[in-house]
Design a protein around this motif. Structure first.
Motif, PDB file in Angstrom:
ATOM      1  N   HIS A   7       0.807  -1.223   0.000  1.00 59.57           N
ATOM      2  CA  HIS A   7       0.000   0.000   0.000  1.00 59.57           C
ATOM      3  C   HIS A   7       0.842   1.276   0.000  1.00 59.57           C
ATOM      4  CE1 HIS A   7       0.743  -0.454   4.323  1.00 59.57           C
ATOM      5  NE2 HIS A   7       0.491   0.839   4.422  1.00 59.57           N
ATOM      6  N   LYS A   8       2.160   1.140   0.162  1.00 62.83           N
ATOM      7  CA  LYS A   8       3.058   2.296   0.147  1.00 62.83           C
ATOM      8  C   LYS A   8       3.962   2.314  -1.090  1.00 62.83           C
ATOM      9  CE  LYS A   8       3.494   2.890   5.141  1.00 62.83           C
ATOM     10  NZ  LYS A   8       4.474   2.964   6.251  1.00 62.83           N
ATOM     11  N   SER A   9       3.886   1.291  -1.930  1.00 62.06           N
ATOM     12  CA  SER A   9       4.844   1.117  -3.024  1.00 62.06           C
ATOM     13  C   SER A   9       4.346   1.603  -4.371  1.00 62.06           C
ATOM     14  CB  SER A   9       5.212  -0.371  -3.169  1.00 62.06           C
ATOM     15  OG  SER A   9       5.952  -0.824  -2.071  1.00 62.06           O
ATOM     16  N   GLN A  10       5.315   1.966  -5.200  1.00 61.07           N
ATOM     17  CA  GLN A  10       5.154   2.179  -6.637  1.00 61.07           C
ATOM     18  C   GLN A  10       6.252   1.354  -7.294  1.00 61.07           C
ATOM     19  OE1 GLN A  10       4.667   6.267  -8.106  1.00 61.07           O
ATOM     20  NE2 GLN A  10       4.828   6.974  -5.990  1.00 61.07           N
TER      21      GLN A  10
ATOM     22  N   LYS B 104      -1.760  -7.503  -9.391  1.00 64.12           N
ATOM     23  CA  LYS B 104      -2.654  -8.228  -8.484  1.00 64.12           C
ATOM     24  C   LYS B 104      -2.863  -7.478  -7.163  1.00 64.12           C
ATOM     25  CE  LYS B 104      -5.110 -11.700  -7.121  1.00 64.12           C
ATOM     26  NZ  LYS B 104      -6.417 -11.944  -7.713  1.00 64.12           N
ATOM     27  N   LEU B 105      -1.810  -6.781  -6.706  1.00 64.32           N
ATOM     28  CA  LEU B 105      -1.864  -6.109  -5.408  1.00 64.32           C
ATOM     29  C   LEU B 105      -2.284  -4.639  -5.500  1.00 64.32           C
ATOM     30  CD1 LEU B 105       1.381  -7.717  -3.994  1.00 64.32           C
ATOM     31  CD2 LEU B 105      -0.961  -8.168  -3.197  1.00 64.32           C
ATOM     32  N   GLY B 106      -2.583  -4.166  -6.708  1.00 65.24           N
ATOM     33  CA  GLY B 106      -3.020  -2.784  -6.874  1.00 65.24           C
ATOM     34  C   GLY B 106      -1.912  -1.751  -6.715  1.00 65.24           C
ATOM     35  N   ILE B 107      -0.699  -2.139  -7.030  1.00 62.63           N
ATOM     36  CA  ILE B 107       0.453  -1.241  -6.915  1.00 62.63           C
ATOM     37  C   ILE B 107       0.638  -0.506  -8.242  1.00 62.63           C
ATOM     38  CG2 ILE B 107       2.968  -1.156  -6.602  1.00 62.63           C
ATOM     39  CD1 ILE B 107       2.584  -3.727  -4.834  1.00 62.63           C
ATOM     40  N   PRO B 108       0.697   0.816  -8.209  1.00 62.45           N
ATOM     41  CA  PRO B 108       0.900   1.566  -9.457  1.00 62.45           C
ATOM     42  C   PRO B 108       2.233   1.218 -10.118  1.00 62.45           C
ATOM     43  CG  PRO B 108       0.292   3.041  -7.664  1.00 62.45           C
ATOM     44  CD  PRO B 108       0.567   1.701  -7.058  1.00 62.45           C
ATOM     45  N   ILE B 109       2.217   1.170 -11.452  1.00 55.19           N
ATOM     46  CA  ILE B 109       3.424   0.878 -12.212  1.00 55.19           C
ATOM     47  C   ILE B 109       3.677   1.997 -13.216  1.00 55.19           C
ATOM     48  CG2 ILE B 109       3.214  -1.631 -11.958  1.00 55.19           C
ATOM     49  CD1 ILE B 109       2.135  -1.687 -14.875  1.00 55.19           C
TER      50      ILE B 109
END
Length: 180
Positions: free
Chosen positions: A5-8, A41-46
């Protein structure tokens, strides 16, 4: 600790004309794919960068397929952080202050971008087994230098398990298959 939840996730310059010269490029592409599938899958922005695509070509097709056109940023600076449009894109979500990076070349564009993020106050992790250079010695020196600058040098599995946080979930069952 890296938190989903804190990652990009940022992919740097894994491009068609550069890729054949990169040491262990197959591993870079495979592990970058694992990271991108996990982020999805985890909803992490790319997001991804392409260094002078007129000369080096676009991202390799295996990785380009993960991105929407607005998630790919052309650049001429070696440090993507110096490109104003890309920097605004990343800084637009300061709730996600952890930047997980992979790509090529470790000792040039990956390193300079990581150092720029770090100087701007982001928590930066470079995924060593999803990054490389033409000469592996250059990559190793870059990882040592980045660690001295406070940048985490991690592996694909480290990132994946930190993002998942625990076993026994549907996400764990699905994503753990990517590394078997």
């Amino acid at each position: 600790m890296l938190r989903a939840h804190k990652s990009q996730l940022v992919l740097i310059d894994v491009q068609e004309r550069l890729a054949p010269a990169i040491h262990n490029v197959e591993t870079v592409v495979m592990n970058s794919s694992i990271l991108l599938k996990s982020a999805e899958k985890l909803g992490i922005p790319i997001s991804a960068t392409e260094q002078y695509p007129k000369g080096l070509g676009p991202l390799v097709p295996e990785l380009r397929s993960f991105f929407e056109p607005h998630e790919i940023f052309e650049k001429t600076y070696f440090s993507a952080f110096e490109e104003p449009v890309f920097r605004r894109h990343i800084e637009g979500d300061r709730q996600r202050e952890q930047i997980v990076m992979c790509g090529t070349e470790s000792h040039i564009c990956v390193q300079q971008t990581a150092l720029g993020f770090r100087e701007a106050g982001f928590d930066v992790a470079v995924v060593a087994d999803a990054s490389s250079s033409r000469d592996p010695q250059n990559a190793e020196r870059a990882y040592a230098r980045m660690m001295q600058a406070g940048i985490q040098v991690v592996t694909t599995e480290m990132v994946l398990f930190e993002w998942m946080e625990r076993a026994g979930t549907d996400v764990f069952r699905e994503l753990s298959k990517l590394i078997k």
